[in-house]
Scaffold this motif. Sequence first.
Motif, PDB file in Angstrom:
ATOM      1  N   PHE A  71       0.806  -1.214   0.000  1.00 54.57           N
ATOM      2  CA  PHE A  71       0.000   0.000   0.000  1.00 54.57           C
ATOM      3  C   PHE A  71       0.846   1.274   0.000  1.00 54.57           C
ATOM      4  O   PHE A  71       0.455   2.290   0.579  1.00 54.57           O
ATOM      5  N   THR A  72       2.004   1.233  -0.622  1.00 58.88           N
ATOM      6  CA  THR A  72       2.841   2.431  -0.719  1.00 58.88           C
ATOM      7  C   THR A  72       3.340   2.591  -2.144  1.00 58.88           C
ATOM      8  O   THR A  72       3.335   1.652  -2.945  1.00 58.88           O
ATOM      9  N   CYS A 175     -12.058  25.195   2.180  1.00 62.97           N
ATOM     10  CA  CYS A 175     -11.583  24.697   3.472  1.00 62.97           C
ATOM     11  C   CYS A 175     -10.815  25.792   4.217  1.00 62.97           C
ATOM     12  O   CYS A 175      -9.996  26.505   3.634  1.00 62.97           O
ATOM     13  N   LYS A 176     -11.071  25.886   5.522  1.00 62.89           N
ATOM     14  CA  LYS A 176     -10.456  26.924   6.353  1.00 62.89           C
ATOM     15  C   LYS A 176      -9.533  26.348   7.425  1.00 62.89           C
ATOM     16  O   LYS A 176      -8.662  27.049   7.933  1.00 62.89           O
ATOM     17  N   GLU A 177      -9.751  25.083   7.796  1.00 68.16           N
ATOM     18  CA  GLU A 177      -8.890  24.439   8.794  1.00 68.16           C
ATOM     19  C   GLU A 177      -8.388  23.127   8.203  1.00 68.16           C
ATOM     20  O   GLU A 177      -9.095  22.123   8.195  1.00 68.16           O
ATOM     21  N   ILE A 178      -7.160  23.186   7.693  1.00 65.54           N
ATOM     22  CA  ILE A 178      -6.568  22.073   6.939  1.00 65.54           C
ATOM     23  C   ILE A 178      -5.472  21.442   7.784  1.00 65.54           C
ATOM     24  O   ILE A 178      -4.452  22.068   8.073  1.00 65.54           O
ATOM     25  N   GLY A 179      -5.684  20.214   8.190  1.00 67.79           N
ATOM     26  CA  GLY A 179      -4.703  19.507   8.999  1.00 67.79           C
ATOM     27  C   GLY A 179      -3.740  18.691   8.151  1.00 67.79           C
ATOM     28  O   GLY A 179      -4.107  18.189   7.087  1.00 67.79           O
ATOM     29  N   LEU A 180      -2.505  18.561   8.634  1.00 66.69           N
ATOM     30  CA  LEU A 180      -1.474  17.803   7.928  1.00 66.69           C
ATOM     31  C   LEU A 180      -1.012  16.623   8.774  1.00 66.69           C
ATOM     32  O   LEU A 180      -0.570  16.800   9.916  1.00 66.69           O
ATOM     33  N   ILE A 181      -1.132  15.423   8.218  1.00 65.99           N
ATOM     34  CA  ILE A 181      -0.517  14.234   8.814  1.00 65.99           C
ATOM     35  C   ILE A 181       0.810  14.032   8.100  1.00 65.99           C
ATOM     36  O   ILE A 181       0.844  13.771   6.904  1.00 65.99           O
ATOM     37  N   ASN A 182       1.902  14.167   8.825  1.00 65.79           N
ATOM     38  CA  ASN A 182       3.213  14.137   8.202  1.00 65.79           C
ATOM     39  C   ASN A 182       4.046  13.004   8.779  1.00 65.79           C
ATOM     40  O   ASN A 182       3.519  11.941   9.099  1.00 65.79           O
ATOM     41  N   MET A 241      -4.775  16.511   5.001  1.00 70.66           N
ATOM     42  CA  MET A 241      -3.809  16.069   3.999  1.00 70.66           C
ATOM     43  C   MET A 241      -2.913  15.020   4.645  1.00 70.66           C
ATOM     44  O   MET A 241      -2.324  15.268   5.694  1.00 70.66           O
ATOM     45  N   ALA A 242      -2.826  13.855   4.026  1.00 71.38           N
ATOM     46  CA  ALA A 242      -1.950  12.782   4.506  1.00 71.38           C
ATOM     47  C   ALA A 242      -0.720  12.733   3.610  1.00 71.38           C
ATOM     48  O   ALA A 242      -0.813  12.866   2.395  1.00 71.38           O
ATOM     49  N   ALA A 243       0.444  12.546   4.234  1.00 68.92           N
ATOM     50  CA  ALA A 243       1.684  12.558   3.464  1.00 68.92           C
ATOM     51  C   ALA A 243       1.704  11.468   2.405  1.00 68.92           C
ATOM     52  O   ALA A 243       2.209  11.676   1.296  1.00 68.92           O
ATOM     53  N   VAL A 244       1.156  10.285   2.734  1.00 63.06           N
ATOM     54  CA  VAL A 244       1.163   9.152   1.801  1.00 63.06           C
ATOM     55  C   VAL A 244      -0.198   8.461   1.836  1.00 63.06           C
ATOM     56  O   VAL A 244      -0.968   8.608   2.782  1.00 63.06           O
ATOM     57  N   ASP A 245      -0.465   7.666   0.828  1.00 64.39           N
ATOM     58  CA  ASP A 245      -1.772   7.019   0.682  1.00 64.39           C
ATOM     59  C   ASP A 245      -2.161   6.163   1.873  1.00 64.39           C
ATOM     60  O   ASP A 245      -3.312   6.185   2.321  1.00 64.39           O
ATOM     61  N   VAL A 246      -1.218   5.368   2.387  1.00 62.50           N
ATOM     62  CA  VAL A 246      -1.579   4.445   3.457  1.00 62.50           C
ATOM     63  C   VAL A 246      -1.987   5.200   4.719  1.00 62.50           C
ATOM     64  O   VAL A 246      -2.852   4.754   5.472  1.00 62.50           O
ATOM     65  N   GLN A 247      -1.417   6.380   4.940  1.00 62.89           N
ATOM     66  CA  GLN A 247      -1.892   7.240   6.033  1.00 62.89           C
ATOM     67  C   GLN A 247      -3.317   7.691   5.765  1.00 62.89           C
ATOM     68  O   GLN A 247      -4.156   7.757   6.670  1.00 62.89           O
TER      69      GLN A 247
END
Length: 331
Positions: A71-72, A175-182, A241-247
């Motif tokens: 899955f990467t 969108c006004k509050e955009i979170g980042l999973i890094n 926003m997730a850094a990669v698909d599996v996230q």
Amino acid sequence: MATLKDVAKLACVDVSTVSRALNNTSYVHPDTKARIYAAAKELSYHPNVMAQALRQGKRHTIGVVVPRLQFTVFGEIVKSIEQTAQGLGYATLISTTEENAKVERETLSRLRNGFVDGIIIAGTGANGRLVRDIKSSGLPVAQVVRRQERDISSVVADYEACAYDGTMFLADKGCKEIGLINGSMDIAPYLARYKGYKKAIAKLELPEITTTCQHPWNSFEYGYQCAGQLLDENPKLDAIMAAVDVQGLGAVRAIKERGLRVPEDIRLVSLTGHKVGGMLETSMTSLEVPAREMGEKVTKMLIEEIEAPSDQKPSAQHLVFAAKLVEREST
């Protein structure tokens, strides 16, 4: 057991031509080489690779070290590496590290002292000194996806642009509050994604919302836990926003468990996408990197260095591929 003479007879060529084709010691016309390979396959001919290695100083094998495959984007890249290497007469030895620096170090040491002519690595960043030492010892090394060492050739994507473009895309959606999973800032692509996100957030004058967790970064569990934290700590969050698909896969689970919907309540984007994103129940919008092209290019770069005379080794090359935003159901 089949011999070189048997292969030569079936392919209607001289034994010396078979030897040159299978050992890549000099030019053989592509059509002739294809006929020889077909004959060798039909006869199940297996050369004495150890003997060849002792005679030639080459094994016609490259090592590939990546964090994981499932899955990467690494799965697609490694497939491309294998296919390209095979077409050039090389085999591949593939190792996964699960982002474990100790496992990576042990793997590199084995490959260094083992049966490979060069190494392609997507490193953790924790073994830079060892990687540099391997390179300086004369064993060619090339980096893929992650450029950790500036003096070693690399093939990567423009991760900063991915995060910047992804943020601006979500802002255009309202969108006004955009979170980042890094992930770890010690790894170049994660640092670059954060820079792109921060640049866009500053331009848009929106709040910076980021998180990291304890699980391995390239994992479903990591995305799930981080998304949960973002949602719990930011009630007005309207995009992730997730850094990669599996996230992103883990994030979808976390969102749905809280009774929220994608994209009606939370929009979701993967910043390093590959084809799996389009196969989900809710297909995922992503910045898709050209995995096949990246794998092909890094393999050709490495083999070019392997086969170059010792006094004509190419200088380090750093290639950056652009990603393409593919909008799907998650936004």
